[in-house]
Design a protein around this motif. Structure first.
Motif, PDB file in Angstrom:
ATOM      1  N   SER A   1      33.172  53.540  -4.861  1.00 27.61           N
ATOM      2  CA  SER A   1      32.771  53.869  -3.486  1.00 27.61           C
ATOM      3  C   SER A   1      32.605  52.607  -2.648  1.00 27.61           C
ATOM      4  O   SER A   1      32.973  52.593  -1.468  1.00 27.61           O
ATOM      5  CB  SER A   1      31.470  54.667  -3.485  1.00 27.61           C
TER       6      SER A   1
ATOM      7  N   ASP B   1      34.709  62.639  -3.561  1.00 32.18           N
ATOM      8  CA  ASP B   1      34.000  62.601  -4.844  1.00 32.18           C
ATOM      9  C   ASP B   1      33.034  63.787  -4.948  1.00 32.18           C
ATOM     10  O   ASP B   1      31.916  63.732  -4.427  1.00 32.18           O
ATOM     11  CB  ASP B   1      33.246  61.284  -5.009  1.00 32.18           C
TER      12      ASP B   1
ATOM     13  N   SER C   1      29.521  62.858  -6.740  1.00 31.21           N
ATOM     14  CA  SER C   1      28.459  62.232  -5.943  1.00 31.21           C
ATOM     15  C   SER C   1      29.042  61.494  -4.746  1.00 31.21           C
ATOM     16  O   SER C   1      29.264  60.285  -4.788  1.00 31.21           O
ATOM     17  CB  SER C   1      27.602  61.287  -6.790  1.00 31.21           C
TER      18      SER C   1
ATOM     19  N   SER D   1      29.236  59.313  -1.728  1.00 32.67           N
ATOM     20  CA  SER D   1      28.264  58.284  -1.340  1.00 32.67           C
ATOM     21  C   SER D   1      28.731  57.348  -0.238  1.00 32.67           C
ATOM     22  O   SER D   1      27.950  56.512   0.217  1.00 32.67           O
ATOM     23  CB  SER D   1      27.810  57.483  -2.564  1.00 32.67           C
TER      24      SER D   1
ATOM     25  N   ASP E   1      38.129  57.961  -1.524  1.00 37.61           N
ATOM     26  CA  ASP E   1      37.162  57.672  -2.594  1.00 37.61           C
ATOM     27  C   ASP E   1      37.167  58.860  -3.549  1.00 37.61           C
ATOM     28  O   ASP E   1      36.827  59.975  -3.168  1.00 37.61           O
ATOM     29  CB  ASP E   1      35.765  57.464  -1.990  1.00 37.61           C
TER      30      ASP E   1
HETATM   31 MG   LIG Z   1      31.370  56.780  -6.016  1.00 37.41          MG
END
Ligand SMILES: [Mg+2]
Ligand SMILES: Nc1ncnc2c1ncn2[C@@H]1O[C@H](COP(=O)(O)OP(=O)(O)O)[C@@H](O)[C@H]1O
Length: 242
Positions: free
Chosen positions: A32, A55, A58, A60, A129
Motif C-alpha cells: 500500500s 485490497d 484491508s 489502507s 493496490d
Molecule cells: Mg495493503
C-alpha cells in the motif's frame, strides 16, 4: 454465460495508458505504501494518475493519503474524486470503512462491479493496490484487464520471497507482464534478493531500506516524500516510467 460487464470493464479501461498492479504473495510487505507513493510520484512528474485500492482484506491507501471525506460522484457510473492530485477510488466507497463481509464469489462480483462502474476517463497511469496473494482479485484482473502489469513487492525475508517466487512463476505461466520485484524494509547489505530475482528472469527494481520515518508519514503527503520509499520510487520513475 457471458458476463455483460466484461465488455464494460474493457471500455472503462480504454483511456488508460499503463495499468500497474502492486502485488505480493504476502501481506505487510509495503504494497500500500509503495502503491500510494508510486502514484503520487508519477503525478508529481506531471503524469495523469489514478490510484485504485482493491485490497478487500484491508484497504489502507485512504489512510496513507489522508483522503478525508472525499467521495466519488455518481453520474452514469462513479467518478473518482481528486485526492492529492490523483484520481482516487477505493473499496471503502463500496463497503464503507468496515471489513467487507464477502465470500469468494461475492468478492469477485464486487470487484467486477467496481471495475465496471468506475469512470477513470483518460489517464497515463492507473496504479492498483492489490490484496495479498494469488486470489480471486488477481485472477479476475488478469482475465478482465488486458495489458495489466505487475510490480511485485517482497521483504528481504526468505519467507516473503518464497511466496513471491510462486506468484511470479504463475504470472509468467499466464503470460502476464511482470515489471519487476522491489525489495522493501531492507535492514542489511545482503544482495540475495537481487540475485534470486535475477534467477527468476525478471527485473530487480531496487531496494528500499527500513525507514522509521515511514510510520509518521502516514496521512502526511509532504513527509511521505521524505522517506526511503519515496527516494527509491523516484529513481524508478525517473529511470523511464514517466
Ligand atoms: Mg495493503
Ligand atoms: N520501508 C519501510 N520502512 C519502515 N516501515 C515500512 C516500510 N514499508 C512499509 N512499512 C510499514 O510496514 C507496514 C505494512 O505496510 P503496508 O504498506 O500496509 O503493507 P501491505 O500493503 O503489503 O500490507 C506498515 O506499518 C508500514 O508503515
Amino acid at each position: 454465460m457471458v458476463d455483460p460487464r466484461t465488455s464494460v470493464v474493457e471500455e472503462r479501461f480504454s483511456g488508460i495508458g499503463r495499468i500497474i498492479a502492486i502485488s505480493s504473495g504476502k501481506g505487510g510487505v509495503g504494497k500500500s505504501l509503495v502503491a500510494t507513493t508510486l502514484a503520487l510520484m508519477l503525478a508529481r512528474k506531471g503524469c495523469k494518475v489514478g490510484l485504485f485500492d482493491l485490497d478487500f482484506t484491508s484497504p489502507s491507501t485512504h489512510i496513507i493519503l489522508g483522503a478525508g471525506d472525499a467521495k466519488p460522484k455518481e453520474d452514469k457510473g462513479l467518478w473518482p474524486p481528486e485526492v492529492s492530485g490523483l484520481k482516487y477510488m477505493s473499496l471503502i466507497y463500496y463497503t464503507g470503512d468496515k471489513a467487507a463481509p464477502l465470500r469468494g464469489v461475492d468478492t469477485s462480483n464486487a470487484l467486477i462491479e467496481l471495475l465496471a462502474v468506475t469512470r477513470w476517463g483518460s489517464l497515463d497511469f492507473l496504479v492498483i493496490d492489490m490484496p495479498p496473494g494469488i486470489g480471486d482479485a488477481v485472477l479476475d484482473l488478469i482475465r478482465l484487464v488486458r495489458n495489466i502489469e505487475f510490480l511485485v513487492v517482497t521483504t528481504s525475508s526468505p519467507l516473503a520471497f518464497e511466496t513471491v517466487k510462486k506468484f511470479v512463476a504463475l504470472l509468467k505461466d499466464m503470460k502476464v507482464e511482470v515489471l519487476g520485484i522491489l525489495e522493501n524494509m531492507k535492514m542489511n547489505d545482503s544482495d540475495s534478493v537481487e540475485a534470486k530475482t535475477k534467477k527468476l528472469g525478471v527485473p530487480f527494481l531496487g531496494e528500499i531500506r527500513y525507514d522509521p520515518k515511514v510510520e509518521k508519514a502516514i496521512g502526511r503527503e509532504a513527509m511521505l516524500f521524505d522517506t526511503a520509499i519515496a527516494q527509491e520510487i523516484k529513481e524508478i520513475v525517473e529511470s523511464g516510467l514517466c
